[in-house]
Design an enzyme around this catalytic site. Structure first.
Site, PDB file in Angstrom:
ATOM      1  N   LYS A 143      -8.117  -1.711   3.645  1.00  0.00           N
ATOM      2  CA  LYS A 143      -7.513  -0.381   3.796  1.00  0.00           C
ATOM      3  C   LYS A 143      -7.407  -0.026   5.277  1.00  0.00           C
ATOM      4  CE  LYS A 143      -6.281   2.807   0.821  1.00  0.00           C
ATOM      5  NZ  LYS A 143      -5.221   2.511  -0.146  1.00  0.00           N
ATOM      6  N   LYS A 179      -8.738  14.226  -2.372  1.00  0.00           N
ATOM      7  CA  LYS A 179      -9.107  13.523  -1.141  1.00  0.00           C
ATOM      8  C   LYS A 179      -9.010  14.428   0.081  1.00  0.00           C
ATOM      9  CE  LYS A 179      -7.461   9.576   1.413  1.00  0.00           C
ATOM     10  NZ  LYS A 179      -6.504   8.489   1.273  1.00  0.00           N
ATOM     11  N   ASP A 197       0.812  -1.218   0.000  1.00  0.00           N
ATOM     12  CA  ASP A 197       0.000   0.000   0.000  1.00  0.00           C
ATOM     13  C   ASP A 197       0.855   1.282   0.000  1.00  0.00           C
ATOM     14  OD1 ASP A 197      -2.391   1.325  -0.131  1.00  0.00           O
ATOM     15  OD2 ASP A 197      -2.966   1.027   1.971  1.00  0.00           O
ATOM     16  N   LYS A 238       2.608   1.899   3.240  1.00  0.00           N
ATOM     17  CA  LYS A 238       1.896   2.084   4.516  1.00  0.00           C
ATOM     18  C   LYS A 238       2.117   0.946   5.499  1.00  0.00           C
ATOM     19  CE  LYS A 238      -2.596   3.801   3.240  1.00  0.00           C
ATOM     20  NZ  LYS A 238      -2.422   4.562   2.138  1.00  0.00           N
TER      21      LYS A 238
HETATM   22  P1  NAI Z   1      -8.330   3.595  -9.670  1.00  0.00           P
HETATM   23  O1  NAI Z   1      -9.574   2.907  -9.298  1.00  0.00           O
HETATM   24  O2  NAI Z   1      -8.422   4.897 -10.367  1.00  0.00           O
HETATM   25  O3  NAI Z   1      -7.431   2.648 -10.571  1.00  0.00           O
HETATM   26  C1  NAI Z   1      -7.399   1.280 -10.441  1.00  0.00           C
HETATM   27  C2  NAI Z   1      -7.440   0.669 -11.826  1.00  0.00           C
HETATM   28  O4  NAI Z   1      -7.287  -0.722 -11.700  1.00  0.00           O
HETATM   29  C3  NAI Z   1      -8.766   0.901 -12.536  1.00  0.00           C
HETATM   30  O5  NAI Z   1      -8.530   1.496 -13.799  1.00  0.00           O
HETATM   31  C4  NAI Z   1      -9.353  -0.509 -12.683  1.00  0.00           C
HETATM   32  O6  NAI Z   1     -10.079  -0.646 -13.878  1.00  0.00           O
HETATM   33  C5  NAI Z   1      -8.094  -1.356 -12.662  1.00  0.00           C
HETATM   34  N1  NAI Z   1      -8.233  -2.749 -12.235  1.00  0.00           N
HETATM   35  C6  NAI Z   1      -9.020  -3.266 -11.262  1.00  0.00           C
HETATM   36  N2  NAI Z   1      -8.813  -4.588 -11.142  1.00  0.00           N
HETATM   37  C7  NAI Z   1      -7.861  -4.913 -12.045  1.00  0.00           C
HETATM   38  C8  NAI Z   1      -7.217  -6.128 -12.397  1.00  0.00           C
HETATM   39  N3  NAI Z   1      -7.529  -7.268 -11.800  1.00  0.00           N
HETATM   40  N4  NAI Z   1      -6.281  -6.094 -13.372  1.00  0.00           N
HETATM   41  C9  NAI Z   1      -5.965  -4.939 -14.004  1.00  0.00           C
HETATM   42  N5  NAI Z   1      -6.552  -3.760 -13.712  1.00  0.00           N
HETATM   43  C10 NAI Z   1      -7.488  -3.749 -12.735  1.00  0.00           C
HETATM   44  O7  NAI Z   1      -7.508   3.720  -8.314  1.00  0.00           O
HETATM   45  P2  NAI Z   1      -6.209   4.620  -8.011  1.00  0.00           P
HETATM   46  O8  NAI Z   1      -6.644   5.875  -7.382  1.00  0.00           O
HETATM   47  O9  NAI Z   1      -5.350   4.660  -9.206  1.00  0.00           O
HETATM   48  O10 NAI Z   1      -5.532   3.729  -6.875  1.00  0.00           O
HETATM   49  C11 NAI Z   1      -4.999   2.468  -7.205  1.00  0.00           C
HETATM   50  C12 NAI Z   1      -4.682   1.681  -5.962  1.00  0.00           C
HETATM   51  O11 NAI Z   1      -3.671   2.353  -5.247  1.00  0.00           O
HETATM   52  C13 NAI Z   1      -5.867   1.514  -5.012  1.00  0.00           C
HETATM   53  O12 NAI Z   1      -5.851   0.218  -4.473  1.00  0.00           O
HETATM   54  C14 NAI Z   1      -5.582   2.490  -3.931  1.00  0.00           C
HETATM   55  O13 NAI Z   1      -6.134   2.101  -2.704  1.00  0.00           O
HETATM   56  C15 NAI Z   1      -4.065   2.443  -3.899  1.00  0.00           C
HETATM   57  N6  NAI Z   1      -3.530   3.645  -3.296  1.00  0.00           N
HETATM   58  C16 NAI Z   1      -3.718   4.861  -3.866  1.00  0.00           C
HETATM   59  C17 NAI Z   1      -3.217   5.990  -3.250  1.00  0.00           C
HETATM   60  C18 NAI Z   1      -3.347   7.332  -3.835  1.00  0.00           C
HETATM   61  O14 NAI Z   1      -2.911   8.268  -3.195  1.00  0.00           O
HETATM   62  N7  NAI Z   1      -3.883   7.500  -5.013  1.00  0.00           N
HETATM   63  C19 NAI Z   1      -2.532   5.897  -1.976  1.00  0.00           C
HETATM   64  C20 NAI Z   1      -2.391   4.580  -1.472  1.00  0.00           C
HETATM   65  C21 NAI Z   1      -2.846   3.507  -2.150  1.00  0.00           C
END
Ligand code: NAI
Length: 511
Positions: free
Chosen positions: A353, A394, A304, A467
């Site tokens: 989370k 956020k 994370d 994290k």
């Molecule tokens: P997001 O939801 O915009 O992007 C995730 C992407 O993964 C989506 O495009 C989705 O279609 C794709 N996806 C889902 N399952 C999949 C799979 N099995 N194979 C391939 N692609 C798949 O989320 P975001 O904001 O980009 O965050 C991504 C991850 O990072 C989340 O788990 C989030 O909790 C984690 N994270 C993000 C932080 C941030 O500051 N943005 C901080 C800490 C962690």
């Protein structure tokens, strides 16, 4: 960006060879034995040789969740920086940069000049590191949108930036993904139009072929796979399923429904000899996966990304407890409106989370037995709500209540607002750059004829960026951000034969 000049250390303890930098350092620790209330300490000194291969690999990053907020933002940042992009904003012209990146925008104190003034240098000038401009990127996503359309959907980047990069982003289309829908919120199904068909075992093969294909097309000698897809629920860990490497491989072969997508990608990466980084909180690295990585000598990093609230928490609680103040209640509220927030609105993904956010103060609390009795812990609650209107911007609100002298109460209330992905993208870059660096460093006892030993498969050195740091079995987790950063700095110093910075500064303190 013009390459920065590397630091050159002049010392009999460093040899800058053609292929590698060989440094000799003293590694000092203290062995403590408790005897009732007394502690007996024996200093330990070991001479070590540190070998750092000089030429960085030609490296590519494969992002799982490439079309998501983090994936598109990192890709756009790579393209924008490579092109030296400038664009107009209402505040004037802005130029592409890497603000928020430890490797590109942070410095460390190297030493002092002849006048006794501190000399600071960029971290990436200590030893050769991958230049982001040379980093290739590829990836998978369950949504088949090209990255131009995905960036528009994600609403993170300035419109001017989206326009300037549109032609390049349009060419980038995520590969079909392996998707076990049972591990994420039901609402993610709506975007799942780009999926691999076949059994779990066949999907594993496809992922492995994708990695090979990327490597070959871009003539890479190293691929780092990063999970930046949705947060999954925790997988069950049970004997016969994923407790050993062989059981995990067998579970994949028989298509066991309890193998998560993230574990499947991790297994594909390990089997292809790639480093795998888990940017989300779930337990991708089930015991069998860790064993598999060890068996193949590949690196894994988790879990994370540590961007805003948790980073601040690991600093604040460290400061309070270090000052002898007793935090008794820590309450964190978050609301966010991006797809991550939407996915986290399901209880089973939220729980992953919550766990990764909650454990962050544990080691700091345990470090001070004057404040906390054994087993005593501050109340610590984490709330996350999905509010579509705020998008990627956020909100994190934290309240820290502590006890002071004479039963006084000390309350800190902190409000944190920012685009989450703009914090996360530089971290993703750092993880790739530092993981590549770690693959070139090895150690052995001074004077030994044995082979140099690389870092353990579980790369705890990168804890600063995550994290809930994954560390080798039976080794302590360090959450304090300062200690985590000092560890990275000190490894970089050791690579060029410099002792850890003691911060004594006796030059300025003696009469
Ligand atoms: P997001 O939801 O915009 O992007 C995730 C992407 O993964 C989506 O495009 C989705 O279609 C794709 N996806 C889902 N399952 C999949 C799979 N099995 N194979 C391939 N692609 C798949 O989320 P975001 O904001 O980009 O965050 C991504 C991850 O990072 C989340 O788990 C989030 O909790 C984690 N994270 C993000 C932080 C941030 O500051 N943005 C901080 C800490 C962690």
């Amino acid at each position: 960006m013009a390459p920065r000049k590397q630091v050159q250390v002049q010392s009999p303890d460093v040899e800058y060879g053609e292929e590698a930098i060989l440094a000799r350092v003293q590694y000092e620790t203290a062995l403590c034995q408790r005897d009732g209330d007394a502690v007996v300490v024996t200093p330990k000194r070991r001479r070590l040789e540190v070998r750092t291969v000089r030429r960085p690999h030609r490296v590519g990053a494969m992002l799982v969740g490439w079309g998501g907020n983090n994936g598109t933002t990192l890709t756009a940042a790579l393209l924008a920086n490579r092109a030296g992009l400038r664009w107009e904003t209402r505040e004037g012209e802005r130029r592409a940069d890497w603000l928020g990146s430890l490797t590109q925008s942070a410095t460390l104190k190297l030493g002092m000049d002849a006048e006794g003034r501190d000399v600071w240098v960029p971290l990436n000038t200590m030893v050769p590191m991958v230049d982001p401009d040379d980093l290739e990127v590829d990836g998978w996503d369950i949504s088949g949108l090209n990255l131009e359309d995905a960036a528009r959907r994600n609403r993170v980047l300035d419109v001017e930036v989206q326009r300037a990069l549109a032609a390049q982003l349009r060419e980038l289309k995520p590969r079909p993904a392996a998707f076990n829908a049972a591990f994420v919120a039901a609402n993610q199904q709506e975007r799942a139009d780009n999926l691999l068909a076949g059994t779990t075992a066949q999907q594993l093969q496809r992922l492995r072929e994708d990695i090979r294909d990327f490597k070959q097309r871009k003539a890479l000698d190293m691929v780092v796979v990063v999970w930046t897809a949705n947060t999954e629920r925790f997988s069950e860990v049970r004997p016969g399923l994923n407790d050993t490497a062989d059981n995990l491989l067998a579970a994949i072969d028989r298509g066991d429904a309890e193998v998560s997508s993230s574990t499947l990608y991790a297994v594909a990466s390990v089997l292809e000899g790639c480093t795998f980084i888990n940017g989300s909180p779930q337990n991708t690295f089930v015991p069998g996966c860790v064993e598999l990585a060890q068996r193949h000598g590949t690196h894994i990093v988790g879990d994370d990304l540590k961007t805003g609230q948790t980073k601040l928490k690991s600093v604040l609680v460290d400061f309070l407890v270090g000052a002898g103040i007793k935090p008794t209640s820590i309450v964190s509220y978050n609301h966010l409106g991006n797809n991550d927030g939407r996915n986290l609105s399901a209880p089973h993904t939220f729980q992953s989370k919550e766990i990764s956010k909650r454990n962050v103060v544990d080691d700091v609390v345990e470090s001070n037995s004057l404040l906390y009795a054994p087993g005593e812990h501050p109340d610590h609650v984490v709330v996350i709500k999905y509010v579509p209107y705020v998008g990627d911007s956020k909100r994190a609100m934290d309240e820290y209540t502590s006890e002071l002298l004479f039963g006084g109460r000390h309350t800190l209330a902190i409000h944190n607002t920012c685009e989450d992905s703009l914090l996360a993208a530089p971290l993703l870059l750092d993880l790739v750059v530092l993981a590549e660096f770690c693959s070139r460093v090895s150690f052995r006892a001074h004077g030994s004829q044995e082979d140099f030993v690389p870092f353990h498969s579980v790369l705890g050195l990168l804890s600063y960026l995550v994290k809930a740091p994954l560390v080798p079995k039976d080794t302590p987790v360090v959450n304090s951000l300062f200690r985590q950063r000092a560890c990275i700095e000190n490894v970089l110093r050791a690579c060029v034969g410099l002792a850890p910075d003691s911060n004594l500064l006796l030059e300025h303190k003696l009469s």
